[in-house]
Design an enzyme around this catalytic site. Structure first.
Site, mmCIF file in Angstrom:
data_model
loop_
_atom_site.group_PDB
_atom_site.id
_atom_site.type_symbol
_atom_site.label_atom_id
_atom_site.label_comp_id
_atom_site.label_asym_id
_atom_site.label_seq_id
_atom_site.Cartn_x
_atom_site.Cartn_y
_atom_site.Cartn_z
ATOM 1 N N HIS A 37 41.016 46.336 41.958
ATOM 2 C CA HIS A 37 41.025 47.348 43.034
ATOM 3 C C HIS A 37 41.676 48.636 42.541
ATOM 4 O O HIS A 37 41.230 49.736 42.869
ATOM 5 C CB HIS A 37 41.845 46.861 44.238
ATOM 6 C CG HIS A 37 41.274 45.669 44.947
ATOM 7 N ND1 HIS A 37 41.858 44.432 44.907
ATOM 8 C CD2 HIS A 37 40.192 45.552 45.743
ATOM 9 C CE1 HIS A 37 41.159 43.585 45.643
ATOM 10 N NE2 HIS A 37 40.134 44.240 46.161
ATOM 11 N N GLY A 149 33.244 47.882 43.639
ATOM 12 C CA GLY A 149 33.240 47.148 42.374
ATOM 13 C C GLY A 149 31.878 46.531 42.088
ATOM 14 O O GLY A 149 31.189 46.069 43.006
ATOM 15 N N ARG A 189 40.169 36.007 45.474
ATOM 16 C CA ARG A 189 39.962 34.568 45.677
ATOM 17 C C ARG A 189 40.467 33.732 44.499
ATOM 18 O O ARG A 189 40.634 32.518 44.643
ATOM 19 C CB ARG A 189 38.502 34.274 45.970
ATOM 20 C CG ARG A 189 38.242 34.227 47.471
ATOM 21 C CD ARG A 189 37.178 35.086 47.956
ATOM 22 N NE ARG A 189 37.089 35.044 49.425
ATOM 23 C CZ ARG A 189 36.435 35.955 50.130
ATOM 24 N NH1 ARG A 189 35.856 36.967 49.537
ATOM 25 N NH2 ARG A 189 36.387 35.873 51.436
#
Ligand code: PAF
Length: 285
Positions: A37, A149, A189
């Protein structure tokens, strides 16, 4: 850096920035930020004067049995990371700020065909939730440029198509996948993985790279190649979702005649569903 929870206040701030001639970039996120990010934020800074990062765990894009409640909310940590990378505004709205009339009556944005395949087939309604919230964020922030992304390759295409079809005045930029030193794509995740699963996880990218090499060496039996990859992933400890060799422009099944290809893969490992992809340009014979 300023954190803002209200749409009205964010708009006031950004109106003033625009009036001063500033170009605005948006990095939409669901928080629990990692280096991937933060590289989107770096790219946003390279392309605009003012960077807004939104942090909103969007309930509309989670299915009934998905991880909405478990999804980590880590605003204070995220703020510290964003400040260190020169983000100017964090927009962190509540559910009621984003969906004041509740989710039921919310107007929704749906990109047909491309939203229904691959991740869309495994997660019905997911991309409709994504396009709806991203369209709302575009309306709120009115960014000149928005960065997404390339790990979420299908999401990027769906958002590009939405922006094109609806003539939204925003440039959509993709950003390269950030990976750890074992080529595991960085993902929020990954935090669901146990130490043992973290050892297994890079096998997903390995399977993609092996398939890519096989294609570059001339294999064109894509169905069999995908099945071989699925079996190798199962042997490594994954459960199947999909491993699809597709055309890059429309994500339809690739044939031997196609030169611009991407392999999209998703697989379950413990509590996590991991996704990754590999682009391939097949040189002319
Ligand atoms: O990629 C994500 O994190 C989300 O799908 C997005 C684009 C922030 C929309 O909620």
């Amino acid at each position: 850096m300023k954190t803002i929870h209200s749409i009205t206040e964010l708009r006031q701030q950004l109106d003033a920035e625009r009036a001063a001639g500033k170009r605005v970039a948006l990095v939409p996120t669901m928080g629990n930020l990692h280096e991937g990010h933060l590289r989107l934020v770096d790219q946003a800074r390279d392309n605009a004067d003012i960077v807004v990062t939104s942090i909103f765990v969007n309930p509309l894009q989670f299915g009934e049995n998905e991880d909405l409640d478990a999804y980590p909310r880590t605003l204070a940590n995220d703020e510290a990371k964003l400040a260190s990378r020169g983000c100017h505004y964090v927009f962190a709205p509540s559910d009621t700020e984003m969906y004041p009339q509740g989710r039921e009556g919310q107007c929704q944005v749906y990109v047909p065909t491309i939203s229904a395949m691959h991740c869309g087939a495994s997660r019905p309604g997911h991309f409709q939730g994504v396009t709806t919230v991203v369209c709302k964020l575009f309306g709120i922030v009115q960014p000149d440029v928005a960065i997404f992304g390339e790990k979420d390759f299908q999401q990027l295409l769906v958002i590009r198509k939405m922006a094109e079809d609806l003539y939204l005045p925003v440039e959509i930029q993709g950003a390269p996948i950030a990976r750890d030193d074992r080529q595991l794509a960085l993902s929020s995740r990954n935090g669901y993985l146990t130490a043992e699963e973290l050892e297994i996880a890079p096998a997903l990218n390995r399977a993609l790279r092996e398939a890519r090499s096989a294609i570059l060496q001339g294999r064109r039996d894509y169905d069999q190649l995908a099945e071989d990859a699925q079996q190798s992933l199962e042997q490594a400890g994954f459960s199947r979702d999909y491993f699809n060799i597709v055309r890059r422009n429309d994500l339809q099944k690739a044939t031997a005649a196609d030169a611009e290809i991407v392999i999209l893969a998703a697989a379950y490992l413990g509590k996590a569903r991991l996704i990754d992809n590999q682009e391939i340009d097949i040189p002319a014979a």
